[in-house]
Design a protein around this motif. Structure first.
Motif, PDB file in Angstrom:
ATOM      1  N   THR A   1       0.843  -1.208   0.000  1.00  0.00           N
ATOM      2  CA  THR A   1       0.000   0.000   0.000  1.00  0.00           C
ATOM      3  C   THR A   1       0.869   1.244   0.000  1.00  0.00           C
ATOM      4  O   THR A   1       0.643   2.188  -0.770  1.00  0.00           O
ATOM      5  N   GLN A   2       1.869   1.275   0.860  1.00  0.00           N
ATOM      6  CA  GLN A   2       2.725   2.461   0.950  1.00  0.00           C
ATOM      7  C   GLN A   2       3.582   2.620  -0.303  1.00  0.00           C
ATOM      8  O   GLN A   2       3.843   3.743  -0.751  1.00  0.00           O
TER       9      GLN A   2
ATOM     10  N   THR B   1       4.598  -2.591  12.993  1.00  0.00           N
ATOM     11  CA  THR B   1       3.385  -2.535  13.806  1.00  0.00           C
ATOM     12  C   THR B   1       3.269  -3.854  14.567  1.00  0.00           C
ATOM     13  O   THR B   1       4.164  -4.693  14.482  1.00  0.00           O
TER      14      THR B   1
ATOM     15  N   GLU C   1      -2.172  -6.357  14.935  1.00  0.00           N
ATOM     16  CA  GLU C   1      -2.639  -5.462  13.868  1.00  0.00           C
ATOM     17  C   GLU C   1      -2.409  -6.112  12.490  1.00  0.00           C
ATOM     18  O   GLU C   1      -3.272  -6.064  11.606  1.00  0.00           O
TER      19      GLU C   1
ATOM     20  N   ARG D   1      -5.229  -7.142   9.656  1.00  0.00           N
ATOM     21  CA  ARG D   1      -5.200  -6.651   8.266  1.00  0.00           C
ATOM     22  C   ARG D   1      -5.167  -7.804   7.263  1.00  0.00           C
ATOM     23  O   ARG D   1      -5.833  -7.769   6.229  1.00  0.00           O
TER      24      ARG D   1
ATOM     25  N   THR E   1       1.310   1.791  12.307  1.00  0.00           N
ATOM     26  CA  THR E   1       0.062   1.453  12.983  1.00  0.00           C
ATOM     27  C   THR E   1      -1.046   2.448  12.642  1.00  0.00           C
ATOM     28  O   THR E   1      -2.223   2.107  12.656  1.00  0.00           O
ATOM     29  N   ALA E   2      -0.649   3.675  12.349  1.00  0.00           N
ATOM     30  CA  ALA E   2      -1.638   4.733  12.098  1.00  0.00           C
ATOM     31  C   ALA E   2      -2.356   4.530  10.760  1.00  0.00           C
ATOM     32  O   ALA E   2      -2.166   3.515  10.088  1.00  0.00           O
ATOM     33  N   SER E   3      -3.143   5.511  10.366  1.00  0.00           N
ATOM     34  CA  SER E   3      -3.912   5.398   9.122  1.00  0.00           C
ATOM     35  C   SER E   3      -2.969   5.379   7.922  1.00  0.00           C
ATOM     36  O   SER E   3      -1.820   5.840   8.009  1.00  0.00           O
ATOM     37  N   ILE E   4      -3.460   4.885   6.799  1.00  0.00           N
ATOM     38  CA  ILE E   4      -2.662   4.801   5.577  1.00  0.00           C
ATOM     39  C   ILE E   4      -2.091   6.186   5.238  1.00  0.00           C
ATOM     40  O   ILE E   4      -0.910   6.320   4.914  1.00  0.00           O
ATOM     41  N   GLU E   5      -2.928   7.213   5.386  1.00  0.00           N
ATOM     42  CA  GLU E   5      -2.495   8.563   5.021  1.00  0.00           C
ATOM     43  C   GLU E   5      -1.382   9.082   5.931  1.00  0.00           C
ATOM     44  O   GLU E   5      -0.396   9.653   5.465  1.00  0.00           O
ATOM     45  N   GLU E   6      -1.548   8.831   7.233  1.00  0.00           N
ATOM     46  CA  GLU E   6      -0.508   9.299   8.176  1.00  0.00           C
ATOM     47  C   GLU E   6       0.816   8.583   7.932  1.00  0.00           C
ATOM     48  O   GLU E   6       1.886   9.199   7.962  1.00  0.00           O
TER      49      GLU E   6
ATOM     50  N   HIS F   1       1.764   7.274   5.180  1.00  0.00           N
ATOM     51  CA  HIS F   1       2.259   7.770   3.896  1.00  0.00           C
ATOM     52  C   HIS F   1       3.031   9.083   4.078  1.00  0.00           C
ATOM     53  O   HIS F   1       4.123   9.251   3.528  1.00  0.00           O
TER      54      HIS F   1
END
Ligand code: C5P
Ligand code: MG
Length: 250
Positions: free
Chosen positions: A58-59, A166, A170, A174, A222-227, A229
């Motif tokens: 994803t990243q 992470t 978690e 996922r 661990t945070a959101s995909i956006e964070e 990123h």
């Protein structure tokens, strides 16, 4: 991609490492010591590591858009080879992947080298080629010390390891979510547990190896995909501005 994969079976029969002297990015063959296939001054390689389900793929997809990387996932290349009609390695790869074991490194390193060569031969700005240099995100690699040493020595010295961390809890969550749609034979709880074990026993030493060289950027995933990123993007921007010379944590 199929054309690249088609060349691989032959290449794997090489008993002695053979550098492609005709490649535009090959280092001068005149020195006696073997040189990597690609000069790390002309080709930037970032390894992307982290446990299964940490969000590497994803990243990488996000970073490709930011920095014009060519994204090569070792797992995807292995699955493509596994499914390639007539592959003599298909069954072996399938067995290793289902058991969460690391496929013999010669196969994976050669798949990556061939994919890099193919990408560089096209020289298309925005697709692994920026500011006159090749740019690669090598995702899910090296998973084991032998892969790391072989790649650095034979293919290209890496510039940085992006290490997404992470908790197992978690990652399991996922992966079980991904299992609903991924169709991957190893996205089941039994395989996942095995992958976690292999990751701790075989991949963590790779992280330690590159940490000693000051090449690891640890990113809390661990945070959101956006964070996540945003953090990853900042680290890579730092690298390209010539600013990363030791381990960093984001
Ligand atoms: O990275 P990904 O989760 O797609 O990898 C799936 C599987 O492919 C791994 O569990 C392992 O069996 C194999 N693999 C490997 N060596 C790598 C990357 C993946 O053997 N460098
Ligand atoms: Mg992946």
């Amino acid at each position: 991609m199929p054309a690249i994969i088609d060349k691989i079976a032959d290449a794997l029969h090489l008993t002695k490492h053979s550098h492609n002297d005709s490649a535009p990015d090959a280092e001068s063959p005149s020195t006696s010591a073997p040189q990597p296939a690609f000069d790390h001054n002309k080709v930037t390689v970032l390894f992307v590591l982290g446990g299964p389900g940490a969000g590497k793929g994803t990243q990488c997809a996000n970073l490709v858009k930011d920095f014009d990387f060519c994204h090569l996932s070792a797992g995807d290349l292995l699955r493509a080879e596994q499914n390639r009609e007539g592959s003599e390695y298909g069954e072996m790869i399938r067995r290793y992947i289902r058991e969460g074991q690391i496929v013999p490194m010669e196969v994976t390193v050669k798949l990556l080298e061939n994919a890099m060569r193919a990408a560089l031969s096209e020289n298309r700005p925005g697709e692994g080629w920026a500011a006159g240099k090749g740019r690669f995100l090598v995702d899910g690699f090296p998973r084991k010390m032998d892969q790391a040493l072989k790649f650095d020595e034979d293919v290209c010295k890496s510039s940085l390891v992006l290490f997404f961390t992470t908790t197992e809890e978690e990652m399991l969550k996922r992966l079980l979510e991904r299992a609903k749609t991924s169709g991957r034979e190893d996205d089941n709880e039994e395989s996942i547990r095995k992958r976690f074990r292999v990751y701790k026993e075989q991949t963590m030493p790779v992280i330690e190896h590159y940490s000693k060289q000051g090449k690891v950027a640890t990113i809390d995933a661990t945070a959101s995909i956006e964070e996540v990123h945003e953090k990853a993007k900042a680290v890579v921007a730092q690298l390209f501005s010539g600013d990363v010379s030791r381990n960093v944590t984001a």
